[in-house]
Motif scaffolding. Structure first.
Motif, PDB file in Angstrom:
ATOM      1  N   ILE A   6      18.194  -6.004  55.233  1.00  0.00           N
ATOM      2  CA  ILE A   6      18.410  -5.809  56.670  1.00  0.00           C
ATOM      3  C   ILE A   6      19.792  -5.214  56.915  1.00  0.00           C
ATOM      4  CG2 ILE A   6      18.694  -7.008  58.881  1.00  0.00           C
ATOM      5  CD1 ILE A   6      16.464  -8.906  57.973  1.00  0.00           C
ATOM      6  N   GLN A   7      20.778  -5.711  56.204  1.00  0.00           N
ATOM      7  CA  GLN A   7      22.136  -5.207  56.378  1.00  0.00           C
ATOM      8  C   GLN A   7      22.216  -3.731  55.966  1.00  0.00           C
ATOM      9  OE1 GLN A   7      25.149  -7.327  54.241  1.00  0.00           O
ATOM     10  NE2 GLN A   7      26.821  -6.283  55.311  1.00  0.00           N
ATOM     11  N   SER A   8      21.607  -3.370  54.846  1.00  0.00           N
ATOM     12  CA  SER A   8      21.649  -1.971  54.413  1.00  0.00           C
ATOM     13  C   SER A   8      20.878  -1.072  55.378  1.00  0.00           C
ATOM     14  CB  SER A   8      21.105  -1.829  53.000  1.00  0.00           C
ATOM     15  OG  SER A   8      19.728  -2.105  52.959  1.00  0.00           O
ATOM     16  N   ALA A  15      24.851   4.729  60.630  1.00  0.00           N
ATOM     17  CA  ALA A  15      25.407   5.981  60.114  1.00  0.00           C
ATOM     18  C   ALA A  15      24.670   7.182  60.703  1.00  0.00           C
ATOM     19  CB  ALA A  15      25.333   6.000  58.595  1.00  0.00           C
ATOM     20  N   ILE A  16      23.353   7.101  60.764  1.00  0.00           N
ATOM     21  CA  ILE A  16      22.570   8.208  61.316  1.00  0.00           C
ATOM     22  C   ILE A  16      22.835   8.354  62.807  1.00  0.00           C
ATOM     23  CG2 ILE A  16      20.216   9.012  61.796  1.00  0.00           C
ATOM     24  CD1 ILE A  16      19.445   7.808  59.082  1.00  0.00           C
ATOM     25  N   LEU A  21      25.504  11.393  67.301  1.00  0.00           N
ATOM     26  CA  LEU A  21      26.508  11.484  68.363  1.00  0.00           C
ATOM     27  C   LEU A  21      27.572  12.537  68.046  1.00  0.00           C
ATOM     28  CD1 LEU A  21      27.006   7.726  69.297  1.00  0.00           C
ATOM     29  CD2 LEU A  21      25.821   9.492  70.611  1.00  0.00           C
ATOM     30  N   THR A  22      27.961  12.628  66.785  1.00  0.00           N
ATOM     31  CA  THR A  22      28.949  13.634  66.381  1.00  0.00           C
ATOM     32  C   THR A  22      28.391  15.038  66.586  1.00  0.00           C
ATOM     33  OG1 THR A  22      29.857  12.116  64.741  1.00  0.00           O
ATOM     34  CG2 THR A  22      30.367  14.448  64.460  1.00  0.00           C
ATOM     35  N   TYR A  23      27.157  15.257  66.175  1.00  0.00           N
ATOM     36  CA  TYR A  23      26.546  16.573  66.360  1.00  0.00           C
ATOM     37  C   TYR A  23      26.361  16.903  67.838  1.00  0.00           C
ATOM     38  CZ  TYR A  23      25.598  17.212  61.390  1.00  0.00           C
ATOM     39  OH  TYR A  23      25.729  17.393  60.047  1.00  0.00           O
ATOM     40  N   LYS A  24      26.019  15.923  68.640  1.00  0.00           N
ATOM     41  CA  LYS A  24      25.880  16.185  70.073  1.00  0.00           C
ATOM     42  C   LYS A  24      27.217  16.561  70.693  1.00  0.00           C
ATOM     43  CE  LYS A  24      21.651  13.779  71.163  1.00  0.00           C
ATOM     44  NZ  LYS A  24      20.978  12.887  72.109  1.00  0.00           N
ATOM     45  N   GLN A  25      28.303  15.950  70.228  1.00  0.00           N
ATOM     46  CA  GLN A  25      29.630  16.324  70.720  1.00  0.00           C
ATOM     47  C   GLN A  25      29.973  17.744  70.279  1.00  0.00           C
ATOM     48  OE1 GLN A  25      31.588  14.591  72.900  1.00  0.00           O
ATOM     49  NE2 GLN A  25      32.717  16.504  72.933  1.00  0.00           N
ATOM     50  N   GLN A  26      29.570  18.112  69.070  1.00  0.00           N
ATOM     51  CA  GLN A  26      29.777  19.484  68.620  1.00  0.00           C
ATOM     52  C   GLN A  26      29.012  20.466  69.494  1.00  0.00           C
ATOM     53  OE1 GLN A  26      28.734  19.857  64.492  1.00  0.00           O
ATOM     54  NE2 GLN A  26      30.594  18.812  63.788  1.00  0.00           N
ATOM     55  N   ASP A  90      18.678  21.734  65.403  1.00  0.00           N
ATOM     56  CA  ASP A  90      17.685  21.403  64.375  1.00  0.00           C
ATOM     57  C   ASP A  90      18.098  20.167  63.588  1.00  0.00           C
ATOM     58  OD1 ASP A  90      16.105  23.542  65.116  1.00  0.00           O
ATOM     59  OD2 ASP A  90      16.868  24.878  63.539  1.00  0.00           O
ATOM     60  N   ILE A  91      19.375  20.072  63.254  1.00  0.00           N
ATOM     61  CA  ILE A  91      19.877  18.897  62.533  1.00  0.00           C
ATOM     62  C   ILE A  91      19.711  17.643  63.379  1.00  0.00           C
ATOM     63  CG2 ILE A  91      21.955  17.793  61.604  1.00  0.00           C
ATOM     64  CD1 ILE A  91      22.879  20.612  60.759  1.00  0.00           C
ATOM     65  N   VAL A  92      20.064  17.732  64.666  1.00  0.00           N
ATOM     66  CA  VAL A  92      19.930  16.573  65.563  1.00  0.00           C
ATOM     67  C   VAL A  92      18.474  16.154  65.668  1.00  0.00           C
ATOM     68  CG1 VAL A  92      20.141  15.821  67.967  1.00  0.00           C
ATOM     69  CG2 VAL A  92      22.037  17.004  66.878  1.00  0.00           C
ATOM     70  N   ARG A  93      17.585  17.128  65.747  1.00  0.00           N
ATOM     71  CA  ARG A  93      16.152  16.832  65.838  1.00  0.00           C
ATOM     72  C   ARG A  93      15.677  16.082  64.592  1.00  0.00           C
ATOM     73  NH1 ARG A  93      14.088  21.955  66.607  1.00  0.00           N
ATOM     74  NH2 ARG A  93      14.667  21.769  68.780  1.00  0.00           N
ATOM     75  N   GLU A  94      16.073  16.565  63.413  1.00  0.00           N
ATOM     76  CA  GLU A  94      15.668  15.917  62.163  1.00  0.00           C
ATOM     77  C   GLU A  94      16.240  14.496  62.050  1.00  0.00           C
ATOM     78  OE1 GLU A  94      17.024  18.515  59.111  1.00  0.00           O
ATOM     79  OE2 GLU A  94      15.638  20.116  59.686  1.00  0.00           O
ATOM     80  N   LYS A  95      17.504  14.349  62.399  1.00  0.00           N
ATOM     81  CA  LYS A  95      18.135  13.024  62.305  1.00  0.00           C
ATOM     82  C   LYS A  95      17.549  12.052  63.328  1.00  0.00           C
ATOM     83  CE  LYS A  95      22.325  14.020  59.907  1.00  0.00           C
ATOM     84  NZ  LYS A  95      22.374  13.120  58.786  1.00  0.00           N
ATOM     85  N   THR A  96      17.172  12.555  64.487  1.00  0.00           N
ATOM     86  CA  THR A  96      16.558  11.695  65.500  1.00  0.00           C
ATOM     87  C   THR A  96      15.202  11.198  65.024  1.00  0.00           C
ATOM     88  OG1 THR A  96      17.706  12.893  67.247  1.00  0.00           O
ATOM     89  CG2 THR A  96      15.816  11.564  67.908  1.00  0.00           C
ATOM     90  N   ILE A  97      14.438  12.071  64.410  1.00  0.00           N
ATOM     91  CA  ILE A  97      13.145  11.660  63.862  1.00  0.00           C
ATOM     92  C   ILE A  97      13.345  10.608  62.776  1.00  0.00           C
ATOM     93  CG2 ILE A  97      11.179  12.453  62.484  1.00  0.00           C
ATOM     94  CD1 ILE A  97      11.376  15.105  64.065  1.00  0.00           C
TER      95      ILE A  97
END
Length: 118
Positions: A6-8, A15-16, A21-26, A90-97
């Motif tokens: 659960i912790q991992s 992390a994801i 959030l970092t990509y959205k700020q970019q 595209d990266i945000v879409r993949e990470k959101t999925i």
């Protein structure tokens, strides 16, 4: 054993989510840059009637360049910004999925990665 799993899992989700959030700020920063370039391009087209050269800033220098060159530079930068924004989307879409799958909500994102027809 269960606690470690659960912790991992929670650490991976965090992390994801932070990456998203970092990509959205970019994306926000790139959008600001895009609009500043758009304003500069429009101003360049409007104010250069009758002039052959204009001043532009490149790094920490002001240089005098032909108007056609400045317009070309601004248009090329606009295109590169649009391509970078699309890549980040595209990266945000993949990470959101991936985030939804890790959270067990994969049914909610059915059709989320569709591309527009036109």
């Amino acid at each position: 054993m269960q606690d470690e799993y659960i912790q991992s899992l929670m650490m991976e989700i965090e992390a994801i989510a932070e990456d998203i959030l970092t990509y959205k700020q970019q994306l926000i920063d790139m959008d600001k840059k895009y609009h500043k370039n758009r304003e500069a391009l429009r101003q360049q087209m409007r104010d250069t009637s009758g002039k052959d050269h204009s001043w532009m800033i490149a790094g920490s220098f002001f240089i005098k360049r032909p108007n056609a060159t400045i317009t070309s530079i601004l248009k090329n930068e606009q295109e590169s910004i649009l391509q970078e924004k699309e890549r980040i989307r595209d990266i945000v879409r993949e990470k959101t999925i991936l985030l939804h799958e890790l959270e067990g909500r994969s049914a909610e994102v059915a059709g989320f990665n569709l591309n527009p027809v036109s």
